[in-house]
Scaffold this motif. Sequence first.
Motif, PDB file in Angstrom:
ATOM      1  N   LEU A   7       0.833  -1.206   0.000  1.00  0.00           N
ATOM      2  CA  LEU A   7       0.000   0.000   0.000  1.00  0.00           C
ATOM      3  C   LEU A   7       0.869   1.258   0.000  1.00  0.00           C
ATOM      4  O   LEU A   7       0.583   2.236  -0.699  1.00  0.00           O
ATOM      5  CB  LEU A   7      -0.913   0.013   1.231  1.00  0.00           C
ATOM      6  N   LEU A   8       1.932   1.231   0.794  1.00  0.00           N
ATOM      7  CA  LEU A   8       2.844   2.376   0.835  1.00  0.00           C
ATOM      8  C   LEU A   8       3.529   2.571  -0.509  1.00  0.00           C
ATOM      9  O   LEU A   8       3.743   3.700  -0.961  1.00  0.00           O
ATOM     10  CB  LEU A   8       3.886   2.178   1.937  1.00  0.00           C
ATOM     11  N   LEU A   9       3.866   1.478  -1.164  1.00  0.00           N
ATOM     12  CA  LEU A   9       4.453   1.560  -2.501  1.00  0.00           C
ATOM     13  C   LEU A   9       3.475   2.190  -3.480  1.00  0.00           C
ATOM     14  O   LEU A   9       3.843   3.063  -4.278  1.00  0.00           O
ATOM     15  CB  LEU A   9       4.863   0.159  -2.976  1.00  0.00           C
ATOM     16  N   LEU A  10       2.209   1.780  -3.424  1.00  0.00           N
ATOM     17  CA  LEU A  10       1.201   2.341  -4.325  1.00  0.00           C
ATOM     18  C   LEU A  10       1.043   3.842  -4.089  1.00  0.00           C
ATOM     19  O   LEU A  10       0.900   4.620  -5.052  1.00  0.00           O
ATOM     20  CB  LEU A  10      -0.140   1.630  -4.124  1.00  0.00           C
ATOM     21  N   GLU A  12       3.331   5.908  -3.094  1.00  0.00           N
ATOM     22  CA  GLU A  12       4.492   6.560  -3.713  1.00  0.00           C
ATOM     23  C   GLU A  12       4.357   6.599  -5.235  1.00  0.00           C
ATOM     24  O   GLU A  12       4.669   7.609  -5.874  1.00  0.00           O
ATOM     25  CB  GLU A  12       5.778   5.817  -3.329  1.00  0.00           C
ATOM     26  N   VAL A  13       3.888   5.509  -5.815  1.00  0.00           N
ATOM     27  CA  VAL A  13       3.711   5.449  -7.268  1.00  0.00           C
ATOM     28  C   VAL A  13       2.700   6.500  -7.727  1.00  0.00           C
ATOM     29  O   VAL A  13       2.907   7.206  -8.715  1.00  0.00           O
ATOM     30  CB  VAL A  13       3.256   4.041  -7.706  1.00  0.00           C
ATOM     31  N   ALA A  14       1.592   6.629  -6.986  1.00  0.00           N
ATOM     32  CA  ALA A  14       0.564   7.601  -7.350  1.00  0.00           C
ATOM     33  C   ALA A  14       1.100   9.022  -7.279  1.00  0.00           C
ATOM     34  O   ALA A  14       0.769   9.867  -8.112  1.00  0.00           O
ATOM     35  CB  ALA A  14      -0.646   7.443  -6.423  1.00  0.00           C
ATOM     36  N   GLU A  15       1.942   9.303  -6.292  1.00  0.00           N
ATOM     37  CA  GLU A  15       2.473  10.658  -6.124  1.00  0.00           C
ATOM     38  C   GLU A  15       3.579  10.982  -7.121  1.00  0.00           C
ATOM     39  O   GLU A  15       3.696  12.127  -7.571  1.00  0.00           O
ATOM     40  CB  GLU A  15       3.006  10.829  -4.697  1.00  0.00           C
ATOM     41  N   ARG A  16       4.366   9.975  -7.478  1.00  0.00           N
ATOM     42  CA  ARG A  16       5.537  10.223  -8.315  1.00  0.00           C
ATOM     43  C   ARG A  16       5.319   9.901  -9.783  1.00  0.00           C
ATOM     44  O   ARG A  16       6.104  10.317 -10.644  1.00  0.00           O
ATOM     45  CB  ARG A  16       6.741   9.437  -7.771  1.00  0.00           C
ATOM     46  N   GLY A  17       4.257   9.137 -10.086  1.00  0.00           N
ATOM     47  CA  GLY A  17       3.960   8.800 -11.476  1.00  0.00           C
ATOM     48  C   GLY A  17       4.986   7.900 -12.122  1.00  0.00           C
ATOM     49  O   GLY A  17       5.099   7.840 -13.360  1.00  0.00           O
ATOM     50  N   SER A  18       5.740   7.161 -11.309  1.00  0.00           N
ATOM     51  CA  SER A  18       6.816   6.327 -11.845  1.00  0.00           C
ATOM     52  C   SER A  18       7.137   5.222 -10.855  1.00  0.00           C
ATOM     53  O   SER A  18       7.334   5.484  -9.665  1.00  0.00           O
ATOM     54  CB  SER A  18       8.057   7.176 -12.121  1.00  0.00           C
ATOM     55  N   LEU A  19       7.226   3.993 -11.354  1.00  0.00           N
ATOM     56  CA  LEU A  19       7.651   2.885 -10.507  1.00  0.00           C
ATOM     57  C   LEU A  19       9.108   3.044 -10.091  1.00  0.00           C
ATOM     58  O   LEU A  19       9.486   2.752  -8.963  1.00  0.00           O
ATOM     59  CB  LEU A  19       7.467   1.563 -11.252  1.00  0.00           C
ATOM     60  N   THR A  20       9.926   3.538 -11.019  1.00  0.00           N
ATOM     61  CA  THR A  20      11.349   3.706 -10.730  1.00  0.00           C
ATOM     62  C   THR A  20      11.555   4.714  -9.603  1.00  0.00           C
ATOM     63  O   THR A  20      12.320   4.474  -8.662  1.00  0.00           O
ATOM     64  CB  THR A  20      12.101   4.172 -11.983  1.00  0.00           C
ATOM     65  N   ALA A  21      10.866   5.864  -9.681  1.00  0.00           N
ATOM     66  CA  ALA A  21      11.006   6.887  -8.646  1.00  0.00           C
ATOM     67  C   ALA A  21      10.459   6.399  -7.311  1.00  0.00           C
ATOM     68  O   ALA A  21      11.033   6.675  -6.253  1.00  0.00           O
ATOM     69  CB  ALA A  21      10.295   8.163  -9.075  1.00  0.00           C
ATOM     70  N   ALA A  23      10.293   3.285  -6.320  1.00  0.00           N
ATOM     71  CA  ALA A  23      11.226   2.280  -5.812  1.00  0.00           C
ATOM     72  C   ALA A  23      12.424   2.949  -5.140  1.00  0.00           C
ATOM     73  O   ALA A  23      12.860   2.551  -4.063  1.00  0.00           O
ATOM     74  CB  ALA A  23      11.684   1.372  -6.949  1.00  0.00           C
ATOM     75  N   ALA A  24      12.951   3.992  -5.776  1.00  0.00           N
ATOM     76  CA  ALA A  24      14.102   4.705  -5.206  1.00  0.00           C
ATOM     77  C   ALA A  24      13.746   5.329  -3.860  1.00  0.00           C
ATOM     78  O   ALA A  24      14.549   5.315  -2.923  1.00  0.00           O
ATOM     79  CB  ALA A  24      14.587   5.764  -6.182  1.00  0.00           C
ATOM     80  N   ALA A  25      12.524   5.888  -3.755  1.00  0.00           N
ATOM     81  CA  ALA A  25      12.105   6.529  -2.510  1.00  0.00           C
ATOM     82  C   ALA A  25      12.008   5.525  -1.371  1.00  0.00           C
ATOM     83  O   ALA A  25      12.198   5.880  -0.205  1.00  0.00           O
ATOM     84  CB  ALA A  25      10.764   7.223  -2.708  1.00  0.00           C
ATOM     85  N   LEU A  26      11.705   4.273  -1.707  1.00  0.00           N
ATOM     86  CA  LEU A  26      11.543   3.236  -0.692  1.00  0.00           C
ATOM     87  C   LEU A  26      12.749   2.309  -0.612  1.00  0.00           C
ATOM     88  O   LEU A  26      12.676   1.246   0.012  1.00  0.00           O
ATOM     89  CB  LEU A  26      10.279   2.425  -0.983  1.00  0.00           C
ATOM     90  N   SER A  27      13.845   2.707  -1.282  1.00  0.00           N
ATOM     91  CA  SER A  27      15.105   1.924  -1.262  1.00  0.00           C
ATOM     92  C   SER A  27      14.882   0.506  -1.787  1.00  0.00           C
ATOM     93  O   SER A  27      15.355  -0.484  -1.208  1.00  0.00           O
ATOM     94  CB  SER A  27      15.695   1.883   0.156  1.00  0.00           C
ATOM     95  N   MET A  28      14.148   0.403  -2.894  1.00  0.00           N
ATOM     96  CA  MET A  28      13.899  -0.873  -3.559  1.00  0.00           C
ATOM     97  C   MET A  28      14.454  -0.809  -4.976  1.00  0.00           C
ATOM     98  O   MET A  28      14.684   0.271  -5.521  1.00  0.00           O
ATOM     99  CB  MET A  28      12.391  -1.162  -3.635  1.00  0.00           C
TER     100      MET A  28
END
Length: 329
Positions: A7-10, A12-21, A23-28
């Motif tokens: 859920l936290l990943l989702l 971040e994805v919604a806010e950043r519009g990018s899986l890559t960004a 992932a980086a924010a969550l150290s993945m």
Amino acid sequence: MLNVRRLLLLAEVAERGSLTAAAAALSMTTSAASQQMSQLEREAGQPLIERLPRGVRTTAAGAALAERGRAVRRELQAAEADLEAFGHLDRGVVTLGSFPTASASLLPLALTRFRRAHPQVRTVVRAGVLAQLREMLHTGEVELSLLWDYDWNRVDDDQLTLTPLLEDPTVLVVPTSSPLVDSDRVRLSDLADQEWIIRAENHPVADVLRRACRRAGFEPRIAYASHDYQEAQAMVAAGLGLALAPRLALTNRRSDVRLLPLSPEPAAQSAREQPVGEAAPIRRILLAGSAQRAATPAAQAMARVLHTVARGFTDPGLDRSQLGAVRAR
């Protein structure tokens, strides 16, 4: 049951519009984030994101779930803040949010008194606009915050405890050479032919000026848009126009301007006339805390000091010549 980390990943994805960004924010890694997102979609039983040529966007279901993820993230951040606060009570830390006019008026006095009474407690202040301060309260970044509102934009948040500290009246700023300085009574309706200094960039005080003038029956003619209160005072002193401002914003008053209270308008004489209420909108200064967490002893002590200092700014005997000298107390 939905996985909290996903859920936290989702969110971040919604806010950043990018899986890559995200992932980086969550150290993945991006690969791990993609796998986790696919697993969340299987748990949800429907697509949550759409892959685009550049980035991703949430589906309607994904957007709704991302908002839940943001709420979970706020609660987790608040829980960490609780542990931090109570884990350091041996030396004491109080975190406080504030906005510019409070930081330049009542807050310095409160901090000085608090440190004298509680030298062992560390104080941390975070500044921000209204929305930022509320978010910091929700996440636990600050334990207490000074907020403000007017009657048309009341702070209404069941996650916060709100205590009024004082009422901050709107005053008229005029140059010392103005004939208005000797007036016993000044009504906005008598100033319809004046030029006005306004705050720029949709500042709340610009809204106050327009609302007050319209209620007095005229549209203000703007001569200058200032970016802070010192600049506004300078333009008033130069004779470019008059200004309205909350009294707290003018604690550091120039010697070549005067602050005058405004008198209420007379009652409407007919149904066609626009009814008017108070002379000008009054701003409430509030002390806010989280309704979800118990206040630490340090925060309780700070709240008591703030209430004491605020009483000094509501002294009914304070006359117009003293408005700029409150901070000397």
